[in-house]
Design a protein around this motif. Sequence first.
Motif, PDB file in Angstrom:
ATOM      1  N   LEU A 192       0.802  -1.276   0.093  1.00 52.32           N
ATOM      2  CA  LEU A 192      -0.417  -0.323   0.203  1.00 52.32           C
ATOM      3  C   LEU A 192       1.248   1.257   0.229  1.00 52.32           C
ATOM      4  O   LEU A 192       0.773   2.211  -0.641  1.00 52.32           O
ATOM      5  N   ALA A 193       1.926   0.970   1.015  1.00 51.80           N
ATOM      6  CA  ALA A 193       2.732   2.126   0.690  1.00 51.80           C
ATOM      7  C   ALA A 193       3.316   2.898  -0.469  1.00 51.80           C
ATOM      8  O   ALA A 193       3.422   4.207  -1.314  1.00 51.80           O
ATOM      9  N   CYS A 194       3.977   1.957  -1.122  1.00 52.25           N
ATOM     10  CA  CYS A 194       4.718   1.412  -2.558  1.00 52.25           C
ATOM     11  C   CYS A 194       3.217   2.389  -3.417  1.00 52.25           C
ATOM     12  O   CYS A 194       4.164   3.176  -4.179  1.00 52.25           O
ATOM     13  N   MET A 195       2.327   1.418  -3.698  1.00 58.24           N
ATOM     14  CA  MET A 195       1.181   2.327  -4.428  1.00 58.24           C
ATOM     15  C   MET A 195       0.880   3.975  -4.532  1.00 58.24           C
ATOM     16  O   MET A 195       0.188   4.420  -4.810  1.00 58.24           O
ATOM     17  N   VAL A 196       0.469   4.211  -3.181  1.00 61.47           N
ATOM     18  CA  VAL A 196       0.653   5.673  -2.441  1.00 61.47           C
ATOM     19  C   VAL A 196       2.098   6.363  -3.181  1.00 61.47           C
ATOM     20  O   VAL A 196       1.548   7.614  -4.404  1.00 61.47           O
ATOM     21  N   VAL A 197       3.261   5.951  -3.191  1.00 59.63           N
ATOM     22  CA  VAL A 197       4.364   6.215  -3.937  1.00 59.63           C
ATOM     23  C   VAL A 197       4.112   6.851  -5.087  1.00 59.63           C
ATOM     24  O   VAL A 197       4.635   7.957  -5.759  1.00 59.63           O
ATOM     25  N   TRP A 198       3.955   5.666  -5.477  1.00 56.91           N
ATOM     26  CA  TRP A 198       3.534   5.762  -7.137  1.00 56.91           C
ATOM     27  C   TRP A 198       2.906   6.030  -7.913  1.00 56.91           C
ATOM     28  O   TRP A 198       2.651   7.362  -8.912  1.00 56.91           O
ATOM     29  N   GLY A 199       1.608   5.925  -7.303  1.00 57.74           N
ATOM     30  CA  GLY A 199       0.479   7.235  -7.655  1.00 57.74           C
ATOM     31  C   GLY A 199       0.709   9.035  -7.751  1.00 57.74           C
ATOM     32  O   GLY A 199       0.436   9.191  -8.257  1.00 57.74           O
ATOM     33  N   HIS A 200       1.531   9.259  -6.118  1.00 59.01           N
ATOM     34  CA  HIS A 200       1.919  10.444  -6.754  1.00 59.01           C
ATOM     35  C   HIS A 200       2.575  10.940  -7.468  1.00 59.01           C
ATOM     36  O   HIS A 200       3.302  11.975  -8.083  1.00 59.01           O
ATOM     37  N   VAL A 201       3.654  10.235  -7.458  1.00 59.99           N
ATOM     38  CA  VAL A 201       5.393  10.271  -8.861  1.00 59.99           C
ATOM     39  C   VAL A 201       4.379  10.245 -10.694  1.00 59.99           C
ATOM     40  O   VAL A 201       4.169  10.834 -10.779  1.00 59.99           O
ATOM     41  N   LEU A 202       3.562   8.935 -10.319  1.00 58.45           N
ATOM     42  CA  LEU A 202       2.562   9.347 -11.564  1.00 58.45           C
ATOM     43  C   LEU A 202       1.732  10.414 -11.926  1.00 58.45           C
ATOM     44  O   LEU A 202       1.444  11.607 -12.787  1.00 58.45           O
ATOM     45  N   TRP A 203       1.096  11.429 -10.475  1.00 56.65           N
ATOM     46  CA  TRP A 203       0.687  12.678 -10.862  1.00 56.65           C
ATOM     47  C   TRP A 203       2.022  12.907 -11.406  1.00 56.65           C
ATOM     48  O   TRP A 203       1.632  14.382 -12.081  1.00 56.65           O
ATOM     49  N   TRP A 204       3.380  13.239 -10.608  1.00 59.11           N
ATOM     50  CA  TRP A 204       4.162  14.652 -10.719  1.00 59.11           C
ATOM     51  C   TRP A 204       5.130  14.531 -12.111  1.00 59.11           C
ATOM     52  O   TRP A 204       5.203  15.227 -12.530  1.00 59.11           O
ATOM     53  N   ARG A 205       4.801  12.761 -12.327  1.00 59.57           N
ATOM     54  CA  ARG A 205       5.295  13.196 -14.052  1.00 59.57           C
ATOM     55  C   ARG A 205       4.359  13.790 -15.547  1.00 59.57           C
ATOM     56  O   ARG A 205       4.413  14.300 -15.914  1.00 59.57           O
ATOM     57  N   ARG A 206       3.116  14.059 -14.251  1.00 53.81           N
ATOM     58  CA  ARG A 206       2.267  14.984 -15.331  1.00 53.81           C
ATOM     59  C   ARG A 206       1.940  16.034 -14.487  1.00 53.81           C
ATOM     60  O   ARG A 206       0.865  16.442 -14.140  1.00 53.81           O
ATOM     61  N   GLY A 207       1.921  16.473 -13.849  1.00 55.38           N
ATOM     62  CA  GLY A 207       2.659  18.093 -13.082  1.00 55.38           C
ATOM     63  C   GLY A 207       2.058  19.159 -13.947  1.00 55.38           C
ATOM     64  O   GLY A 207       2.509  19.474 -14.798  1.00 55.38           O
ATOM     65  N   PRO A 208       1.852  20.128 -12.997  1.00 53.02           N
ATOM     66  CA  PRO A 208       1.373  21.331 -13.882  1.00 53.02           C
ATOM     67  C   PRO A 208       2.381  21.838 -14.128  1.00 53.02           C
ATOM     68  O   PRO A 208       3.724  21.728 -13.987  1.00 53.02           O
ATOM     69  N   GLY A 209       2.116  22.336 -15.518  1.00 54.79           N
ATOM     70  CA  GLY A 209       3.070  23.112 -16.471  1.00 54.79           C
ATOM     71  C   GLY A 209       4.112  22.471 -17.408  1.00 54.79           C
ATOM     72  O   GLY A 209       5.316  22.697 -17.493  1.00 54.79           O
ATOM     73  N   GLN A 210       3.495  20.849 -17.255  1.00 55.59           N
ATOM     74  CA  GLN A 210       4.783  19.759 -17.317  1.00 55.59           C
ATOM     75  C   GLN A 210       3.831  19.589 -18.523  1.00 55.59           C
ATOM     76  O   GLN A 210       4.849  18.718 -19.217  1.00 55.59           O
ATOM     77  N   ARG A 211       2.705  18.839 -18.661  1.00 55.53           N
ATOM     78  CA  ARG A 211       2.338  18.487 -19.970  1.00 55.53           C
ATOM     79  C   ARG A 211       0.518  18.430 -20.240  1.00 55.53           C
ATOM     80  O   ARG A 211       0.130  18.659 -19.189  1.00 55.53           O
ATOM     81  N   ALA A 212       0.255  18.290 -21.106  1.00 51.86           N
ATOM     82  CA  ALA A 212      -1.433  18.278 -21.366  1.00 51.86           C
ATOM     83  C   ALA A 212      -1.561  17.303 -20.335  1.00 51.86           C
ATOM     84  O   ALA A 212      -1.246  16.103 -20.442  1.00 51.86           O
ATOM     85  N   GLY A 213      -2.877  16.974 -19.640  1.00 51.00           N
ATOM     86  CA  GLY A 213      -3.679  15.572 -19.301  1.00 51.00           C
ATOM     87  C   GLY A 213      -2.757  15.404 -17.694  1.00 51.00           C
ATOM     88  O   GLY A 213      -2.649  13.903 -17.678  1.00 51.00           O
ATOM     89  N   MET A 214      -2.970  16.739 -17.016  1.00 52.17           N
ATOM     90  CA  MET A 214      -2.533  16.417 -15.763  1.00 52.17           C
ATOM     91  C   MET A 214      -3.139  15.775 -15.102  1.00 52.17           C
ATOM     92  O   MET A 214      -2.771  15.382 -13.475  1.00 52.17           O
ATOM     93  N   VAL A 215      -4.198  15.859 -15.262  1.00 53.76           N
ATOM     94  CA  VAL A 215      -6.355  16.032 -14.454  1.00 53.76           C
ATOM     95  C   VAL A 215      -7.034  15.112 -15.450  1.00 53.76           C
ATOM     96  O   VAL A 215      -7.144  15.664 -16.285  1.00 53.76           O
TER      97      VAL A 215
END
Length: 482
Positions: free
Chosen positions: A380-403
């Motif tokens: 569970l800890a890994c999945m939470v961290v992976w999920g936030h890294v996935l968001w960061w790789r599509r973070g604000p100002g970086q890519r379309a489709g960040m949300v």
Amino acid sequence: MTLDDRPDAAEAAPQRTRPTGPWSLLRPLVLRIHFWAGLLVGPFLLVAALTGLAYTLTPSLVPTIYDHELTAPTSSAQVPLAEQIRAGQEAVPGAPLRAVRPPATPADTTQVIFDPASLPESTYRTAFVDPHTGALRGVLDTYGGGQAMPLQGWVDQLHRDLHLGDPGRLYTELAASWLWVLVLGGLTLWAGLAWRRRRARALLVPRVRGGRRARLLSWHAVVGLWAAVGLLFLSATGLTWSTYAGDNITSLRSALSWSTPAPSTALPPAAVAPGAPTWTPDGFGTAAAVADRVGLVGPVEITPGEAPGQAYSVSQIRKEYPQRLDAIAVDPSTARVTDTVRFADWPLPAKLARWGIDAHMGVLFGLANQILLATLAAGLACMVVWGHVLWWRRGPGQRAGMVPPGGALRALPRPWLVGVLVVTLAVGVALPLLGASLVVFLLAETLLDSRIRGVPPGPDAEAAPCCAPVPEGRSDEPTRTG
């Protein structure tokens, strides 16, 4: 084979027809909820996972750290239980006695458990007495009905409320309330993706090749799939300790007569002298002797009646499988068993609740149980961290489709929208914190949607959402601007 990251021709083309299938209608809303809940509730889940992981390590440390208090040199000599209780009273003077746990083996100490008013709720002061000599082996503050030793009790409370008391319990309730939603939503999204790609094997095996973000998404989803049953179990059992949902569960169990049964301590009316004590050390000795006579083998806990003239209850407390949880009531004046409750006669829901709680605490199957819980917590800890890294790789100002694209509620037909609101209301009644946070999300979704309604879509309006796979050959490193 793995999921094909290359978009199909049909998916690459802009969608010009409105989807009408049930999943096509609900998927955008499920994706939005999964994304925002994972992002906002994820930190709470991470704390719960890490503190839970620490808790699974403490049972193996307790016997070594507290060996002096828990054990005594074996001997053929035996001091009467009443004298051992008096030794405990001398060590903890003036405190009300709560219960006594006689030694289950010759190497165990007797635990004389007191409930001083100065200690926090569910915290007790326990005197450990050598049953062979009557000497005091130590006095420690223990926690909960399981008599957790100080280290285990400290970690337990850290996991439960971060040592913040009742306000801190809200974090675990929020985490447990949303965990099952995130698990089921993630499973549905991942299964739907595998179905569209016609790659069933990728549903079960994480990919080791391809873009970094695609691999990360695969591990996030596949680990969640393999851990799903265990995480759903932890969510359901964790809610039983929560503040608001826990009260609802307790009320439901009481209404359906699913509560844990206990022997009646009521005795026939008898003359009780004014000022008579509720219990005596000799009464405990009588209760222990009767329990031994009727075959109520240890470990057991002896509890006095709540008022003078009531029976003592003797309950087996072995929670490891196979469990021994029978209980009897003993009249100390006649040494007679007045009531008996067998674990075999418990209602099935009460047994399931007992098994669930003990498994959640890692005691039902001993070391195997603790290893499984540690694995779930780490996953569970890994999945939470992976999920936030996935968001960061599509973070604000970086890519379309960040949300994930908005408008999920507005796109629902009226009957479906009504259904969503009804489900939200029902969930809010059963799980108040989940319902309240879900209402806030839906309101925010509606307000945000109303603000962007009528705004012409940008050139990236049809970009894949944050949780879509990255096409093969495409760099998954964010392009920073500015």
